[in-house]
Motif scaffolding. Structure first.
Motif, short mmCIF file in Angstrom:
data_model
loop_
_atom_site.label_atom_id
_atom_site.label_comp_id
_atom_site.label_asym_id
_atom_site.label_seq_id
_atom_site.Cartn_x
_atom_site.Cartn_y
_atom_site.Cartn_z
N THR A 137 -6.06 -0.91 -7.88
CA THR A 137 -6.43 -1.72 -6.72
C THR A 137 -7.07 -3.02 -7.19
OG1 THR A 137 -6.77 0.26 -5.40
CG2 THR A 137 -7.78 -1.76 -4.60
N SER B 191 1.27 -0.11 -5.71
CA SER B 191 1.98 1.17 -5.71
C SER B 191 2.94 1.25 -6.88
CB SER B 191 2.79 1.34 -4.42
OG SER B 191 1.96 1.25 -3.30
N ARG C 166 -4.12 -3.27 -2.50
CA ARG C 166 -3.60 -2.05 -3.11
C ARG C 166 -2.22 -2.26 -3.70
NH1 ARG C 166 -7.26 1.79 -1.82
NH2 ARG C 166 -8.49 1.43 0.05
N SER D 120 0.83 -1.20 0.00
CA SER D 120 0.00 0.00 0.00
C SER D 120 0.87 1.26 0.00
CB SER D 120 -0.94 0.01 1.20
OG SER D 120 -0.22 0.23 2.38
N GLU E 124 -0.11 5.80 -6.11
CA GLU E 124 -1.07 4.72 -6.04
C GLU E 124 -1.24 4.07 -7.40
OE1 GLU E 124 -5.67 4.11 -4.51
OE2 GLU E 124 -4.61 5.97 -4.10
#
Length: 113
Positions: free
Chosen positions: A83, A103, A101, A15, A80
């Protein structure tokens, strides 16, 4: 403007909030000092940053002819990614959503004057 060396890695299963905590440990530090900090950091994202930083150092020395001992971390970004959505079956026929999640990491190195 001084030369810069970059390295990117995308779609890492960690995340953003957890990765940013590790990124803040070595932002603005010398590259060799940053590697030492990361080797003593137990988080999952630290291993990703070690590989990324080594790649950026290799890019600087091989592609740009920069001196590895003078490099420092000028910029570091953790953004980000997409997801992954999964569902966990629960009681009475319900389904709870699980968000996995990802990255995107990027590092920019520069030589100190």
């Amino acid at each position: 403007m001084a030369q810069q060396a970059k390295a990117h890695v995308k779609m890492q299963r960690v995340s953003v909030s957890k990765a940013k905590l590790v990124a803040n440990l070595f932002r603005g530090k010398d590259a060799t000092l940053a590697l030492g900090i990361l080797h003593n950091t137990p988080q999952k994202s630290a291993k990703i940053f070690i590989k990324l930083l080594n790649s950026a150092i290799a890019n600087a020395t091989n592609n740009h002819g920069m001196d590895a001992s003078k490099l420092f971390v000028k910029e570091i970004h953790v953004n980000e990614g997409p997801t992954l959505k999964r569902f966990q079956p629960r009681s009475q026929g319900r389904a709870y959503e699980i968000l996995k999640r990802t990255s995107h990491f990027s590092i920019i190195l520069e030589e100190r004057a």
